[in-house]
Design a protein around this motif. Structure first.
Motif, PDB file in Angstrom:
ATOM      1  N   GLY A 153       0.782  -1.233   0.000  1.00  0.00           N
ATOM      2  CA  GLY A 153       0.000   0.000   0.000  1.00  0.00           C
ATOM      3  C   GLY A 153       0.810   1.277   0.000  1.00  0.00           C
ATOM      4  N   LYS A 154       2.113   1.196  -0.218  1.00  0.00           N
ATOM      5  CA  LYS A 154       2.954   2.407  -0.156  1.00  0.00           C
ATOM      6  C   LYS A 154       3.514   2.809  -1.525  1.00  0.00           C
ATOM      7  CE  LYS A 154       2.910   2.765   4.384  1.00  0.00           C
ATOM      8  NZ  LYS A 154       3.665   1.926   5.269  1.00  0.00           N
ATOM      9  N   SER A 155       3.360   1.958  -2.500  1.00  0.00           N
ATOM     10  CA  SER A 155       3.985   2.252  -3.798  1.00  0.00           C
ATOM     11  C   SER A 155       3.057   1.863  -4.941  1.00  0.00           C
ATOM     12  CB  SER A 155       5.305   1.493  -3.936  1.00  0.00           C
ATOM     13  OG  SER A 155       5.042   0.129  -4.135  1.00  0.00           O
ATOM     14  N   SER A 156       3.294   2.528  -6.102  1.00  0.00           N
ATOM     15  CA  SER A 156       2.460   2.239  -7.270  1.00  0.00           C
ATOM     16  C   SER A 156       2.985   1.043  -8.058  1.00  0.00           C
ATOM     17  CB  SER A 156       2.430   3.468  -8.182  1.00  0.00           C
ATOM     18  OG  SER A 156       3.756   3.787  -8.572  1.00  0.00           O
ATOM     19  N   THR A 157       4.230   0.640  -7.775  1.00  0.00           N
ATOM     20  CA  THR A 157       4.843  -0.435  -8.564  1.00  0.00           C
ATOM     21  C   THR A 157       5.513  -1.471  -7.660  1.00  0.00           C
ATOM     22  OG1 THR A 157       6.889   0.855  -8.669  1.00  0.00           O
ATOM     23  CG2 THR A 157       5.424   1.021 -10.572  1.00  0.00           C
ATOM     24  N   ASN A 158       5.614  -2.656  -8.177  1.00  0.00           N
ATOM     25  CA  ASN A 158       6.472  -3.657  -7.556  1.00  0.00           C
ATOM     26  C   ASN A 158       7.893  -3.409  -8.046  1.00  0.00           C
ATOM     27  OD1 ASN A 158       4.468  -5.190  -6.109  1.00  0.00           O
ATOM     28  ND2 ASN A 158       3.703  -5.786  -8.139  1.00  0.00           N
ATOM     29  N   PHE A 159       8.846  -3.392  -7.118  1.00  0.00           N
ATOM     30  CA  PHE A 159      10.203  -2.904  -7.430  1.00  0.00           C
ATOM     31  C   PHE A 159      11.201  -3.686  -6.580  1.00  0.00           C
ATOM     32  CE2 PHE A 159      13.216   0.914  -6.792  1.00  0.00           C
ATOM     33  CZ  PHE A 159      13.829   0.752  -8.021  1.00  0.00           C
ATOM     34  N   ASN A 160      11.555  -4.870  -7.103  1.00  0.00           N
ATOM     35  CA  ASN A 160      12.388  -5.793  -6.323  1.00  0.00           C
ATOM     36  C   ASN A 160      13.869  -5.694  -6.656  1.00  0.00           C
ATOM     37  OD1 ASN A 160      10.303  -7.076  -4.915  1.00  0.00           O
ATOM     38  ND2 ASN A 160       9.919  -8.488  -6.615  1.00  0.00           N
ATOM     39  N   ASN A 161      14.700  -5.819  -5.645  1.00  0.00           N
ATOM     40  CA  ASN A 161      16.100  -6.156  -5.857  1.00  0.00           C
ATOM     41  C   ASN A 161      16.205  -7.675  -5.918  1.00  0.00           C
ATOM     42  OD1 ASN A 161      17.378  -3.642  -5.865  1.00  0.00           O
ATOM     43  ND2 ASN A 161      17.419  -3.559  -3.625  1.00  0.00           N
ATOM     44  N   ILE A 162      17.188  -8.146  -6.696  1.00  0.00           N
ATOM     45  CA  ILE A 162      17.412  -9.588  -6.780  1.00  0.00           C
ATOM     46  C   ILE A 162      18.884  -9.867  -6.521  1.00  0.00           C
ATOM     47  CG2 ILE A 162      17.309 -11.632  -8.270  1.00  0.00           C
ATOM     48  CD1 ILE A 162      14.979 -10.395  -9.731  1.00  0.00           C
ATOM     49  N   PHE A 163      19.149 -10.801  -5.621  1.00  0.00           N
ATOM     50  CA  PHE A 163      20.526 -11.221  -5.336  1.00  0.00           C
ATOM     51  C   PHE A 163      20.621 -12.716  -5.631  1.00  0.00           C
ATOM     52  CE2 PHE A 163      23.758 -13.043  -2.571  1.00  0.00           C
ATOM     53  CZ  PHE A 163      24.839 -12.206  -2.809  1.00  0.00           C
ATOM     54  N   PHE A 164      21.451 -13.056  -6.581  1.00  0.00           N
ATOM     55  CA  PHE A 164      21.549 -14.466  -6.941  1.00  0.00           C
ATOM     56  C   PHE A 164      22.925 -14.714  -7.532  1.00  0.00           C
ATOM     57  CE2 PHE A 164      21.562 -14.732 -11.587  1.00  0.00           C
ATOM     58  CZ  PHE A 164      21.406 -13.392 -11.875  1.00  0.00           C
ATOM     59  N   ASN A 165      23.245 -15.982  -7.745  1.00  0.00           N
ATOM     60  CA  ASN A 165      24.520 -16.352  -8.335  1.00  0.00           C
ATOM     61  C   ASN A 165      24.266 -17.195  -9.582  1.00  0.00           C
ATOM     62  OD1 ASN A 165      26.845 -18.159  -8.870  1.00  0.00           O
ATOM     63  ND2 ASN A 165      27.721 -17.005  -7.174  1.00  0.00           N
ATOM     64  N   PRO A 166      24.751 -16.737 -10.753  1.00  0.00           N
ATOM     65  CA  PRO A 166      24.433 -17.483 -11.978  1.00  0.00           C
ATOM     66  C   PRO A 166      24.903 -18.935 -11.949  1.00  0.00           C
ATOM     67  CG  PRO A 166      25.926 -15.628 -12.441  1.00  0.00           C
ATOM     68  CD  PRO A 166      25.511 -15.512 -11.008  1.00  0.00           C
ATOM     69  N   HIS A 167      26.056 -19.208 -11.356  1.00  0.00           N
ATOM     70  CA  HIS A 167      26.572 -20.586 -11.367  1.00  0.00           C
ATOM     71  C   HIS A 167      25.855 -21.492 -10.375  1.00  0.00           C
ATOM     72  CE1 HIS A 167      29.943 -19.719 -13.993  1.00  0.00           C
ATOM     73  NE2 HIS A 167      30.130 -18.598 -13.308  1.00  0.00           N
ATOM     74  N   GLY A 168      25.356 -20.913  -9.295  1.00  0.00           N
ATOM     75  CA  GLY A 168      24.833 -21.748  -8.222  1.00  0.00           C
ATOM     76  C   GLY A 168      23.333 -21.857  -8.133  1.00  0.00           C
ATOM     77  N   HIS A 169      22.618 -21.009  -8.900  1.00  0.00           N
ATOM     78  CA  HIS A 169      21.178 -20.910  -8.649  1.00  0.00           C
ATOM     79  C   HIS A 169      20.294 -21.342  -9.794  1.00  0.00           C
ATOM     80  CE1 HIS A 169      21.739 -17.950  -5.071  1.00  0.00           C
ATOM     81  NE2 HIS A 169      21.500 -19.170  -4.628  1.00  0.00           N
ATOM     82  N   GLY A 170      20.863 -21.960 -10.818  1.00  0.00           N
ATOM     83  CA  GLY A 170      19.969 -22.447 -11.867  1.00  0.00           C
ATOM     84  C   GLY A 170      20.610 -22.413 -13.232  1.00  0.00           C
TER      85      GLY A 170
END
Ligand SMILES: N[C@@H](CC(=O)c1ccccc1NC=O)C(=O)O
Length: 265
Positions: A54-71
């Motif tokens: 209820g505080k923002s007009s958009t969904n605005f995520n940061n993403i932290f991941f590792n290309p080799h380890g996460h898929g």
């Protein structure tokens, strides 16, 4: 939507996505001893980048991941070299003829190993089948290796310290000598998990003789895609592969390999 490529017909409305989804849940696969990915809204004071808060007009995520380890990810030889090489500079074409094969890694000591013989046998089986074409050259093409057993839990497996199956050096040399430019596999690595940095299959496939002083005939444009998942109902054979990455200037990027059946040989 139909496309004609050389003498082959491709139905673009029937993609076969062989990537694994990347989520911030415990469903996500993990290799190399890291934690699961983080996907969370940006917060500025009491502003939260999440519409449902209820505080923002958009969904605005940061993403932290590792290309080799996460898929599913695609890497270039920069994964193992002292100097920096970027997958985004290495992979400049995105459609390839591909052969999908299935192998059951062989128990050798405590390891499960994919051998040259297994790859040869599986390739011969494709060429012998009536709908397949031995005439589709592998040069500049892709080889996709599905390993048995092929359970759905590969999409969420925790690989750290499990000594997963890997490719023998001889098999990797055979793949390189077959002029296959792009290798895709449903394992976290083509090499043994704990190998003291030997990386025999990576080096053999990319023709890297010295990681600190690259030979001119190293394969700068060849790529390895790891942690794919090929559903059981997809048969071994010849396909068109669309291999897409995000444009990361990094040795590896998350990727989305998509297959299309080939008709009208
Ligand atoms: N087997 C290597 C480690 C390794 O292969 C690796 C380590 C971290 C992230 C990715 C790796 N290999 C991926 O193909 C070693 O034991 O040094």
């Amino acid at each position: 939507m139909l496309a004609k490529i050389n003498n082959f017909e491709i139905d673009l409305s029937k993609p076969i996505d062989i990537s694994i989804q990347l989520t911030n849940t415990n469903e996500n696969p993990i290799a190399w001893y890291i934690e699961k990915p983080v996907i969370e809204p940006v917060v500025f004071g009491d502003w939260i980048g999440k519409v449902s808060e209820g505080k923002s007009s958009t969904n605005f995520n940061n993403i932290f991941f590792n290309p080799h380890g996460h898929g599913t990810h695609t890497e270039c030889l920069g994964h193992i070299t002292n100097d920096f090489y970027s997958i985004n500079q290495s992979l400049k074409q995105f459609f390839f003829f591909a052969k999908l094969i299935t192998v059951e890694p062989e128990k050798i000591g405590d390891d499960l190993v994919i051998t040259k013989e297994q790859i040869l046998t599986a390739l011969n089986a494709i060429s012998a089948s009536p709908e397949a074409s031995g005439s589709l050259s592998m040069t500049n093409g892709a080889l996709i290796i599905r390993t048995l057993p092929n359970q759905k839990d590969k999409k969420s497996r925790k690989y750290s310290n499990t000594n997963p199956p890997y490719l023998s050096e001889e098999a990797a040399i055979f793949i390189r000598e077959s002029e296959i430019q792009h290798l895709l596999i449903d394992l976290p690595s083509v090499d043994k998990e704990h190998d003291e940095g030997k990386l025999l299959a990576h080096k053999a496939f990319w023709n890297v003789k010295d990681t600190h002083n690259l030979n001119n005939d190293a394969r700068f444009e060849a790529t390895i895609t790891e942690m794919i998942f090929v559903p059981n109902e997809i048969e071994d054979g010849n396909y068109l592969l669309n291999l897409q990455i995000a444009s990361f200037e990094n040795d590896a990027s998350p990727s989305k390999p998509v297959l299309y059946s080939i008709a009208n040989f």
